[in-house]
Scaffold this motif. Structure first.
Motif, mmCIF file in Angstrom:
data_model
loop_
_atom_site.group_PDB
_atom_site.id
_atom_site.type_symbol
_atom_site.label_atom_id
_atom_site.label_comp_id
_atom_site.label_asym_id
_atom_site.label_seq_id
_atom_site.Cartn_x
_atom_site.Cartn_y
_atom_site.Cartn_z
ATOM 1 N N GLN A 5 0.805 -1.272 0.062
ATOM 2 C CA GLN A 5 -0.025 -0.012 -0.061
ATOM 3 C C GLN A 5 0.912 1.291 -0.166
ATOM 4 O OE1 GLN A 5 -2.420 0.287 3.446
ATOM 5 N NE2 GLN A 5 -4.205 0.498 2.085
ATOM 6 N N TYR A 6 2.013 1.211 0.849
ATOM 7 C CA TYR A 6 2.715 2.481 0.877
ATOM 8 C C TYR A 6 3.500 2.612 -0.250
ATOM 9 C CZ TYR A 6 5.972 5.765 3.368
ATOM 10 O OH TYR A 6 6.833 6.786 3.503
ATOM 11 N N SER A 7 4.093 1.656 -1.041
ATOM 12 C CA SER A 7 5.239 1.728 -2.196
ATOM 13 C C SER A 7 4.428 1.730 -3.504
ATOM 14 C CB SER A 7 6.013 0.691 -2.117
ATOM 15 O OG SER A 7 5.410 -0.600 -2.234
ATOM 16 N N TRP A 8 3.023 1.766 -3.517
ATOM 17 C CA TRP A 8 2.196 1.628 -4.739
ATOM 18 C C TRP A 8 2.215 2.798 -5.560
ATOM 19 C CZ3 TRP A 8 1.190 -2.937 -6.550
ATOM 20 C CH2 TRP A 8 0.176 -3.109 -7.431
ATOM 21 N N PRO A 9 2.455 2.853 -6.639
ATOM 22 C CA PRO A 9 2.680 4.094 -7.637
ATOM 23 C C PRO A 9 1.265 4.990 -7.575
ATOM 24 C CG PRO A 9 3.332 2.214 -8.757
ATOM 25 C CD PRO A 9 2.555 1.556 -7.663
ATOM 26 N N ASN A 10 1.627 6.212 -7.438
ATOM 27 C CA ASN A 10 0.413 7.159 -7.352
ATOM 28 C C ASN A 10 -0.437 7.083 -8.583
ATOM 29 O OD1 ASN A 10 1.827 8.049 -5.062
ATOM 30 N ND2 ASN A 10 2.543 9.785 -5.954
ATOM 31 N N ASP A 11 0.059 6.713 -9.533
ATOM 32 C CA ASP A 11 -0.772 6.899 -10.616
ATOM 33 C C ASP A 11 -1.912 5.521 -10.867
ATOM 34 O OD1 ASP A 11 1.076 5.074 -11.469
ATOM 35 O OD2 ASP A 11 1.454 5.763 -13.654
ATOM 36 N N LYS A 12 -1.872 4.525 -9.951
ATOM 37 C CA LYS A 12 -2.393 3.634 -10.162
ATOM 38 C C LYS A 12 -3.675 3.714 -8.953
ATOM 39 C CE LYS A 12 0.657 1.403 -12.653
ATOM 40 N NZ LYS A 12 0.844 2.204 -13.880
ATOM 41 N N ASP A 13 -4.541 2.870 -8.993
ATOM 42 C CA ASP A 13 -5.879 2.798 -7.854
ATOM 43 C C ASP A 13 -5.229 2.240 -6.661
ATOM 44 O OD1 ASP A 13 -7.559 3.828 -9.838
ATOM 45 O OD2 ASP A 13 -8.485 1.592 -10.153
ATOM 46 N N PRO A 14 -5.595 2.897 -5.609
ATOM 47 C CA PRO A 14 -4.883 2.427 -4.498
ATOM 48 C C PRO A 14 -5.054 0.872 -4.150
ATOM 49 C CG PRO A 14 -6.436 4.478 -4.001
ATOM 50 C CD PRO A 14 -6.404 3.842 -5.332
ATOM 51 N N VAL A 15 -4.126 0.586 -3.306
ATOM 52 C CA VAL A 15 -4.315 -0.855 -2.920
ATOM 53 C C VAL A 15 -5.293 -0.988 -1.848
ATOM 54 C CG1 VAL A 15 -2.856 -2.677 -1.792
ATOM 55 C CG2 VAL A 15 -1.873 -1.412 -3.799
ATOM 56 N N VAL A 16 -6.211 -1.866 -1.681
ATOM 57 C CA VAL A 16 -7.260 -2.017 -0.572
ATOM 58 C C VAL A 16 -6.840 -3.183 0.298
ATOM 59 C CG1 VAL A 16 -9.620 -2.460 -0.216
ATOM 60 C CG2 VAL A 16 -8.898 -1.152 -2.162
ATOM 61 N N VAL A 17 -6.616 -3.011 1.397
ATOM 62 C CA VAL A 17 -6.415 -3.983 2.490
ATOM 63 C C VAL A 17 -7.360 -4.234 3.404
ATOM 64 C CG1 VAL A 17 -3.898 -3.544 2.235
ATOM 65 C CG2 VAL A 17 -4.954 -2.430 3.960
ATOM 66 N N PRO A 18 -7.479 -5.367 3.966
ATOM 67 C CA PRO A 18 -6.522 -6.519 3.977
ATOM 68 C C PRO A 18 -7.169 -7.241 2.609
ATOM 69 C CG PRO A 18 -8.254 -6.958 5.576
ATOM 70 C CD PRO A 18 -8.505 -5.466 5.113
ATOM 71 N N PHE A 19 -5.838 -8.005 2.138
ATOM 72 C CA PHE A 19 -6.188 -8.847 0.768
ATOM 73 C C PHE A 19 -7.121 -10.168 1.448
ATOM 74 C CE2 PHE A 19 -1.703 -7.602 -0.301
ATOM 75 C CZ PHE A 19 -2.072 -6.349 -0.595
ATOM 76 N N PRO A 20 -7.772 -10.556 0.500
ATOM 77 C CA PRO A 20 -8.654 -11.572 0.555
ATOM 78 C C PRO A 20 -7.779 -12.935 0.837
ATOM 79 C CG PRO A 20 -9.188 -10.676 -1.499
ATOM 80 C CD PRO A 20 -8.233 -9.842 -0.728
ATOM 81 N N THR A 21 -8.362 -13.898 1.536
ATOM 82 C CA THR A 21 -7.431 -15.191 2.140
ATOM 83 C C THR A 21 -8.239 -16.323 1.374
ATOM 84 O OG1 THR A 21 -6.423 -14.242 3.726
ATOM 85 C CG2 THR A 21 -6.331 -16.411 3.638
ATOM 86 N N VAL A 22 -7.572 -17.285 0.720
ATOM 87 C CA VAL A 22 -8.278 -18.662 0.581
ATOM 88 C C VAL A 22 -7.211 -19.638 1.128
ATOM 89 C CG1 VAL A 22 -9.652 -18.111 -1.481
ATOM 90 C CG2 VAL A 22 -7.406 -18.865 -1.838
ATOM 91 N N THR A 23 -7.764 -20.764 1.284
ATOM 92 C CA THR A 23 -6.941 -21.917 1.472
ATOM 93 C C THR A 23 -6.539 -22.597 0.462
ATOM 94 O OG1 THR A 23 -8.554 -23.559 1.800
ATOM 95 C CG2 THR A 23 -8.242 -22.167 3.754
ATOM 96 N N PHE A 24 -5.421 -23.497 0.361
ATOM 97 C CA PHE A 24 -4.700 -24.107 -0.624
ATOM 98 C C PHE A 24 -5.953 -25.144 -1.379
ATOM 99 C CE2 PHE A 24 -2.785 -27.891 -1.990
ATOM 100 C CZ PHE A 24 -1.981 -27.811 -3.036
ATOM 101 N N THR A 25 -6.732 -25.693 -0.274
ATOM 102 C CA THR A 25 -7.732 -26.598 -0.551
ATOM 103 C C THR A 25 -8.809 -25.857 -1.514
ATOM 104 O OG1 THR A 25 -7.184 -27.902 1.412
ATOM 105 C CG2 THR A 25 -8.893 -28.390 0.363
ATOM 106 N N GLU A 26 -9.285 -24.861 -0.934
ATOM 107 C CA GLU A 26 -10.402 -23.889 -1.521
ATOM 108 C C GLU A 26 -9.966 -23.472 -2.887
ATOM 109 O OE1 GLU A 26 -12.069 -21.968 2.390
ATOM 110 O OE2 GLU A 26 -10.672 -20.823 1.187
ATOM 111 N N ALA A 27 -8.741 -22.869 -2.882
ATOM 112 C CA ALA A 27 -8.077 -22.320 -4.083
ATOM 113 C C ALA A 27 -8.161 -23.602 -5.207
ATOM 114 C CB ALA A 27 -6.691 -21.998 -4.110
ATOM 115 N N LEU A 28 -7.668 -24.644 -4.955
ATOM 116 C CA LEU A 28 -7.750 -25.856 -5.905
ATOM 117 C C LEU A 28 -9.084 -26.270 -6.311
ATOM 118 C CD1 LEU A 28 -5.099 -28.673 -5.054
ATOM 119 C CD2 LEU A 28 -4.762 -26.584 -6.591
ATOM 120 N N ALA A 29 -10.065 -26.352 -5.348
ATOM 121 C CA ALA A 29 -11.361 -26.868 -5.658
ATOM 122 C C ALA A 29 -12.080 -25.640 -6.495
ATOM 123 C CB ALA A 29 -12.238 -26.920 -4.145
ATOM 124 N N THR A 30 -11.752 -24.323 -6.420
ATOM 125 C CA THR A 30 -12.494 -23.273 -6.873
ATOM 126 C C THR A 30 -12.042 -22.771 -8.155
ATOM 127 O OG1 THR A 30 -12.909 -22.576 -4.729
ATOM 128 C CG2 THR A 30 -13.827 -21.087 -6.339
#
Ligand code: ASP
Length: 645
Positions: free
Chosen positions: A302-327
């Motif tokens: 968030q701090y280092s993100w370039p000004n000319d891009k849309d700001p980074v929204v935090v927190p980032f979503p999280t998935v488990t490895f198992t969910e990622a593979l299944a979805t």
């Protein structure tokens, strides 16, 4: 048979190159970037034999005597030339009067891309001749003196960004390629982001920037390392694949918070989005847990993100490895679009379709599907044929395309066996529309998911090449993937285990007991950061207990613990609990700049085959120079001809 290039990519088994969907206008992006650094007032003209940069002059400078240095971008009818430096372009008026004949001669005769220094006055352009597209378009320079600093020979290619040139040529003449706005933009944005990262880590959070050795020794497991011969017979250094051991030892040494812009080396052969040497933002800290590292990285980006891009929204979503593979069928999902994998086994419990029946009768059999939005409109019959062939050839799987609009099942006689109630249930479960196509497969969970995961990405690319806007090119979609398994079966011998991350990764606290009973089932404290479907970082909480580390290395991974005795010993001398992460800087910058390849964000990258096309490294060494290393080359028979060159 029709064989679209997107599928041929898949056939070759290449990892996906990083893509961009829109072509940025480098020149204006670049201008904004230089100006944004200007806001913090760097002094661009200090120490130099110029008064101003070409790009900074405006009407406010009218009447000023200036000295500029730059490259001749182009010349118009021996009356004007445009001078370029890193900051921009400025128009210079070539004097026509007799008294300035020598100045005119220099400026008219110097070839394009020659370097000149000019001194003169900033004047306004005659009314009607202003160029609103050029930031310096209101003014021009009335030259008094000119000096040719260096003439340029005939160039192998034009420097202009719009001129297409092969990458091999760009790499051969990299120093010329670097003059393009695109390369200047990429390298300067990279520098600015790294600067902000340093600021965030060191100044705001007390991290210490520490350099670690690049001459090191082999690390068991993980990537292949480059060897460096030493003068001791039979002894070699290895170039580190990452500073992993050193950063952990720094924690034992009480440094508490370490970071480094670290060069890493992996002898992994050619992959489109990899380099044999690459850069990581490498981080380690003591007394931290997984959520601590995740918050640190979210704040850092968030701090280092370039000004000319849309700001980074935090927190980032999280998935488990198992969910990622299944979805998504992958552990690095592109979450900019849907088309998720849905389990539709229940819809087909009573099906008459043979291959579905077959799959569902097996213990772990499933039926899975993805929905291709407006697929009936965008996909052609031959696309479906290619998809089915790919599934058969590479996964030994069948794909059944179901057109939601019943009249359009032209490619799928089997689909006639789908009952109306099943079709309606599919529509409900998959939330489909009239023109969508459902791609359905059946089989073992992981296999079905990874096939559909591949098809999901390929169909997305295909829809986009046909004109659908599926992924917003300005969107940056971050995702944490967590709860990886600690071990995976070894590729070459699936009965043995290898670390999913690296052997220093701590097990998930609730799974420690599994290490002694069913290690394959143990999850780890390993987390990966994914951006738009690319892994841009990974790390873990580490094992800080020597006994556990020794057990994992020796008993589970069957590694030679003697090679790591220094680390095991260190863990015994009061090692604090610690964890860390590394961000792949090249890949991150590549995505931020929308570059098609990581080579576009590295000043002097290696080619696809790992060569430096500019200097021709790697190069041969005469046998007498190898003697001190006690090394003799054993030439493969078919490379004799090559050696003769
Ligand atoms: N050293 C690891 C890597 O290069 C990152 C980490 O675990 O911190 O992937």
């Amino acid at each position: 048979m029709y064989f679209p290039s997107w599928l041929s990519q898949l056939y070759k088994g290449l990892s996906r190159p990083i893509r961009r969907t829109t072509q940025p206008i480098w020149c204006s992006l670049y201008r904004r970037l230089v100006q944004s650094s200007q806001r913090r007032n760097p002094e661009f003209n200090s120490f130099a034999v110029r008064t101003n940069t070409c790009g900074e002059l405006r009407s406010s400078h009218l009447g000023q005597e200036v000295t500029l240095c730059g490259w001749i971008q182009y010349r118009r009818q021996n009356t004007f030339l445009v001078l370029r430096d890193f900051h921009g372009l400025v128009q210079v008026v070539i004097p026509q009067d007799e008294s300035a004949a020598s100045v005119k001669k220099i400026l008219c005769e110097a070839p394009v891309e020659s370097v000149v220094r000019v001194s003169g006055t900033v004047i306004s352009r005659p009314a009607g001749q202003e160029n609103p597209k050029m930031p310096t378009g209101e003014i021009e320079i009335k030259v008094k003196t000119a000096e040719l600093l260096n003439a340029c020979k005939k160039l192998p290619f034009e420097i202009k960004d719009f001129m297409k040139k092969t990458e091999a040529l760009r790499l051969q003449y990299r120093y010329l390629d670097l003059r393009s706005f695109q390369m200047q933009y990429n390298l300067r944005l990279r520098s600015q982001m790294v600067m902000k990262m340093r600021e965030y880590l060191c100044n705001l959070h007390g991290f210490v920037d520490i350099e670690t050795p690049t001459l090191f020794k082999r690390t068991p497991g993980g990537a292949k390392e480059f060897l460096v011969p030493s003068r001791e017979p039979g002894k070699f250094y290895s170039l580190p694949q990452s500073p992993q051991q050193f950063k952990q030892l720094l924690m034992v040494g009480g440094l508490d918070r370490y970071f480094q812009v670290a060069r890493c080396y992996r002898d992994e052969g050619s992959r489109p989005d990899r380099q044999p040497e690459f850069t990581q933002i490498d981080i380690e800290m003591s007394f931290v847990d997984q959520t601590g590292i995740q918050s640190l990285i979210e704040g850092l980006l968030q701090y280092s993100w370039p000004n000319d891009k849309d700001p980074v929204v935090v927190p980032f979503p999280t998935v488990t490895f198992t969910e990622a593979l299944a979805t998504y069928g992958t552990d690095k999902p592109d979450t900019r679009f849907g088309m998720k994998i849905i389990d539709i086994s229940d819809v087909f419990r009573n099906t008459e379709i043979g291959f579905l029946q077959d799959a569902l009768s097996k213990p772990h059999g499933t039926v899975k599907a993805i929905c291709i939005p407006e697929g009936a409109k965008y996909l052609k019959r031959k696309d479906i044929e290619s998809i089915r062939k790919f599934a058969a050839d590479h996964f030994n799987q069948e794909i059944l395309p179901v057109f939601l609009n019943a009249n359009r099942n032209w490619n799928s006689p089997v689909a006639n066996f789908i009952m109306e109630s099943q079709r309606l249930e599919l529509i409900r479960l998959m939330d489909t529309q009239e023109e969508d196509v459902v791609l359905l497969t059946a089989g073992e969970h992981n296999k079905a998911c990874s096939l559909l995961g591949k098809l999901r990405l390929e169909c997305a690319d295909l829809l986009e090449t046909r004109g659908m806007v599926l992924r917003d090119p300005t969107l940056f979609s971050f995702l944490w993937v967590v709860d990886f398994p600690l071990f995976l079966p070894k590729e070459e011998n699936p009965r043995e285990l290898e670390s999913a991350h690296h052997p220093f990764t701590a097990p998930h606290p609730s799974d420690i007991h599994l290490l002694y009973t069913e290690p394959k089932k143990a999850r780890s404290q390993h987390y990966d950061l994914v951006l738009n479907g690319n892994e841009i970082g990974g790390g873990s909480i580490r094992i800080h207990n020597a006994e556990l580390q020794r057990y994992i290395l020796a008993t589970l991974l069957k590694e030679d613990v003697k090679m790591l005795s220094h680390l095991l010993q260190a863990l015994d001398y009061g090692a604090p609990p610690h964890g860390g992460i590394a961000l792949g800087l090249d890949r991150l910058i590549c995505l931020v700049t929308g570059s098609p390849s990581i080579r576009d964000v590295i000043a002097f990258p290696k080619s696809f085959r790992g060569h430096d096309l500019m200097s021709n490294a790697p190069d041969s060494i005469p046998p007498e120079e190898l003697k001190p290393y006690h090394i003799r080359v054993s030439w493969p028979t078919d490379s004799k001809a090559e050696r003769a060159h």
